[in-house]
Design a protein around this motif. Structure first.
Motif, PDB file in Angstrom:
ATOM      1  N   VAL A 153       3.702  -8.427   4.557  1.00 52.18           N
ATOM      2  CA  VAL A 153       4.510  -9.144   3.564  1.00 52.18           C
ATOM      3  C   VAL A 153       4.398  -8.453   2.211  1.00 52.18           C
ATOM      4  CG1 VAL A 153       4.688 -11.313   2.277  1.00 52.18           C
ATOM      5  CG2 VAL A 153       4.498 -11.359   4.770  1.00 52.18           C
ATOM      6  N   ALA A 154       3.185  -8.085   1.826  1.00 56.60           N
ATOM      7  CA  ALA A 154       2.989  -7.409   0.545  1.00 56.60           C
ATOM      8  C   ALA A 154       3.704  -6.060   0.516  1.00 56.60           C
ATOM      9  CB  ALA A 154       1.498  -7.223   0.263  1.00 56.60           C
ATOM     10  N   ALA A 155       3.609  -5.293   1.593  1.00 51.39           N
ATOM     11  CA  ALA A 155       4.259  -3.989   1.652  1.00 51.39           C
ATOM     12  C   ALA A 155       5.777  -4.107   1.619  1.00 51.39           C
ATOM     13  CB  ALA A 155       3.811  -3.212   2.894  1.00 51.39           C
ATOM     14  N   ALA A 156       6.300  -5.193   2.199  1.00 47.50           N
ATOM     15  CA  ALA A 156       7.748  -5.400   2.205  1.00 47.50           C
ATOM     16  C   ALA A 156       8.245  -5.918   0.861  1.00 47.50           C
ATOM     17  CB  ALA A 156       8.121  -6.383   3.315  1.00 47.50           C
ATOM     18  N   GLY A 157       7.308  -6.309  -0.012  1.00 50.09           N
ATOM     19  CA  GLY A 157       7.700  -6.817  -1.323  1.00 50.09           C
ATOM     20  C   GLY A 157       8.199  -8.247  -1.286  1.00 50.09           C
TER      21      GLY A 157
ATOM     22  N   VAL B 293      -7.208  -3.652   7.393  1.00 47.96           N
ATOM     23  CA  VAL B 293      -5.817  -3.320   7.696  1.00 47.96           C
ATOM     24  C   VAL B 293      -5.235  -2.644   6.462  1.00 47.96           C
ATOM     25  CG1 VAL B 293      -3.544  -4.209   8.348  1.00 47.96           C
ATOM     26  CG2 VAL B 293      -5.602  -5.372   9.142  1.00 47.96           C
ATOM     27  N   LEU B 294      -4.532  -1.537   6.674  1.00 50.77           N
ATOM     28  CA  LEU B 294      -3.846  -0.825   5.607  1.00 50.77           C
ATOM     29  C   LEU B 294      -2.408  -0.625   6.051  1.00 50.77           C
ATOM     30  CD1 LEU B 294      -3.768   0.946   2.987  1.00 50.77           C
ATOM     31  CD2 LEU B 294      -4.331   2.868   4.492  1.00 50.77           C
ATOM     32  N   CYS B 295      -1.486  -0.962   5.167  1.00 51.97           N
ATOM     33  CA  CYS B 295      -0.062  -0.801   5.476  1.00 51.97           C
ATOM     34  C   CYS B 295       0.590  -0.019   4.341  1.00 51.97           C
ATOM     35  CB  CYS B 295       0.596  -2.171   5.631  1.00 51.97           C
ATOM     36  SG  CYS B 295       2.332  -2.080   6.103  1.00 51.97           S
TER      37      CYS B 295
ATOM     38  N   LYS C 185      -4.357 -11.883  12.893  1.00 56.58           N
ATOM     39  CA  LYS C 185      -2.927 -11.996  12.570  1.00 56.58           C
ATOM     40  C   LYS C 185      -2.704 -12.221  11.082  1.00 56.58           C
ATOM     41  CE  LYS C 185      -2.141 -15.059  15.816  1.00 56.58           C
ATOM     42  NZ  LYS C 185      -1.515 -16.083  16.663  1.00 56.58           N
ATOM     43  N   GLU C 186      -3.529 -13.073  10.467  1.00 60.31           N
ATOM     44  CA  GLU C 186      -3.329 -13.364   9.042  1.00 60.31           C
ATOM     45  C   GLU C 186      -3.496 -12.113   8.193  1.00 60.31           C
ATOM     46  OE1 GLU C 186      -5.348 -16.745   7.406  1.00 60.31           O
ATOM     47  OE2 GLU C 186      -5.027 -17.909   9.238  1.00 60.31           O
ATOM     48  N   ALA C 187      -4.455 -11.274   8.520  1.00 62.99           N
ATOM     49  CA  ALA C 187      -4.665 -10.039   7.764  1.00 62.99           C
ATOM     50  C   ALA C 187      -3.466  -9.109   7.905  1.00 62.99           C
ATOM     51  CB  ALA C 187      -5.939  -9.342   8.240  1.00 62.99           C
ATOM     52  N   VAL C 188      -2.980  -8.970   9.114  1.00 62.24           N
ATOM     53  CA  VAL C 188      -1.829  -8.103   9.352  1.00 62.24           C
ATOM     54  C   VAL C 188      -0.603  -8.632   8.622  1.00 62.24           C
ATOM     55  CG1 VAL C 188      -0.245  -7.221  11.103  1.00 62.24           C
ATOM     56  CG2 VAL C 188      -2.698  -7.274  11.571  1.00 62.24           C
ATOM     57  N   MET C 189      -0.352  -9.923   8.755  1.00 61.42           N
ATOM     58  CA  MET C 189       0.829 -10.504   8.103  1.00 61.42           C
ATOM     59  C   MET C 189       0.755 -10.371   6.586  1.00 61.42           C
ATOM     60  SD  MET C 189       2.968 -11.233  10.372  1.00 61.42           S
ATOM     61  CE  MET C 189       4.143 -12.032   9.304  1.00 61.42           C
ATOM     62  N   SER C 190      -0.427 -10.566   6.011  1.00 65.96           N
ATOM     63  CA  SER C 190      -0.532 -10.499   4.549  1.00 65.96           C
ATOM     64  C   SER C 190      -0.194  -9.114   4.025  1.00 65.96           C
ATOM     65  CB  SER C 190      -1.929 -10.937   4.077  1.00 65.96           C
ATOM     66  OG  SER C 190      -2.908  -9.981   4.410  1.00 65.96           O
ATOM     67  N   VAL C 191      -0.647  -8.047   4.697  1.00 67.60           N
ATOM     68  CA  VAL C 191      -0.316  -6.716   4.204  1.00 67.60           C
ATOM     69  C   VAL C 191       1.121  -6.323   4.523  1.00 67.60           C
ATOM     70  CG1 VAL C 191      -2.702  -5.878   4.162  1.00 67.60           C
ATOM     71  CG2 VAL C 191      -1.332  -5.537   6.199  1.00 67.60           C
TER      72      VAL C 191
ATOM     73  N   VAL D  39       6.687   3.254   3.710  1.00 67.61           N
ATOM     74  CA  VAL D  39       7.067   4.665   3.642  1.00 67.61           C
ATOM     75  C   VAL D  39       8.252   4.908   2.694  1.00 67.61           C
ATOM     76  CG1 VAL D  39       6.080   5.282   5.872  1.00 67.61           C
ATOM     77  CG2 VAL D  39       8.444   4.499   5.766  1.00 67.61           C
ATOM     78  N   ALA D  40       9.051   3.891   2.442  1.00 70.20           N
ATOM     79  CA  ALA D  40      10.187   4.054   1.530  1.00 70.20           C
ATOM     80  C   ALA D  40       9.732   4.114   0.079  1.00 70.20           C
ATOM     81  CB  ALA D  40      11.183   2.913   1.719  1.00 70.20           C
ATOM     82  N   THR D  41       8.721   3.311  -0.277  1.00 71.40           N
ATOM     83  CA  THR D  41       8.280   3.245  -1.674  1.00 71.40           C
ATOM     84  C   THR D  41       6.943   3.938  -1.909  1.00 71.40           C
ATOM     85  OG1 THR D  41       7.058   1.178  -1.382  1.00 71.40           O
ATOM     86  CG2 THR D  41       9.416   1.007  -1.925  1.00 71.40           C
ATOM     87  N   GLY D  42       6.190   4.150  -0.831  1.00 71.80           N
ATOM     88  CA  GLY D  42       4.865   4.748  -0.967  1.00 71.80           C
ATOM     89  C   GLY D  42       3.780   3.756  -1.338  1.00 71.80           C
ATOM     90  N   SER D  43       4.153   2.492  -1.529  1.00 72.77           N
ATOM     91  CA  SER D  43       3.136   1.501  -1.903  1.00 72.77           C
ATOM     92  C   SER D  43       2.224   1.223  -0.715  1.00 72.77           C
ATOM     93  CB  SER D  43       3.787   0.205  -2.392  1.00 72.77           C
ATOM     94  OG  SER D  43       4.459  -0.444  -1.339  1.00 72.77           O
ATOM     95  N   ARG D  44       0.947   1.014  -1.037  1.00 71.98           N
ATOM     96  CA  ARG D  44      -0.053   0.761   0.008  1.00 71.98           C
ATOM     97  C   ARG D  44      -0.706  -0.585  -0.255  1.00 71.98           C
ATOM     98  NH1 ARG D  44      -3.281   6.271   1.033  1.00 71.98           N
ATOM     99  NH2 ARG D  44      -4.614   4.726   1.989  1.00 71.98           N
TER     100      ARG D  44
END
Length: 113
Positions: free
Chosen positions: A108-112, A29-31, A100-106, A34-39
């Motif tokens: 949450v990380a992308a949202a900071g 999963v990659l997230c 679900k855990e993989a999706v949620m982890s990225v 778009v506001a910060t560009g962080s991946r």
């Protein structure tokens, strides 16, 4: 790497082989924020350990037809398969698709958070 079985014989070989050599699935999963560009990304590797499945059970699975539409002919959720699974390293939902855990982890990380 295994795709969907090309025919009944290949499906039988695939399913029979899982007792000798555990199947593995790999998902990622990659997230991108778009506001910060962080991946942020994660990779999940799941291993499915199984006891030997009798030929008559394999034949019944194949006759039903659904395993012919699954990568590697692997259906960990099927009631005929479940009794032969000894262990799943990882989650069943990750084996079947997107965990679900993989999706949620990225997310949450992308949202900071």
């Amino acid at each position: 790497m295994r795709e969907k079985p090309e025919d009944v014989e290949e499906a039988h070989r695939f399913i029979h082989s899982y007792s000798r050599s555990p199947a593995q699935t790999v998902g990622s999963v990659l997230c991108t924020n778009v506001a910060t560009g962080s991946r942020h990304q994660t990779v999940e590797v799941c291993t499915i350990h199984m006891n030997d499945m009798p030929d008559d059970v394999i034949d019944q699975l194949i006759a039903e037809g659904d395993v012919l539409w699954c990568a590697g002919g692997l259906m960990v959720e099927h009631p005929l398969v479940v009794p032969y699974i000894t262990q799943i390293e990882g989650s069943q939902e990750s084996v079947m698709g997107l965990g679900k855990e993989a999706v949620m982890s990225v997310l949450v990380a992308a949202a900071g958070l």
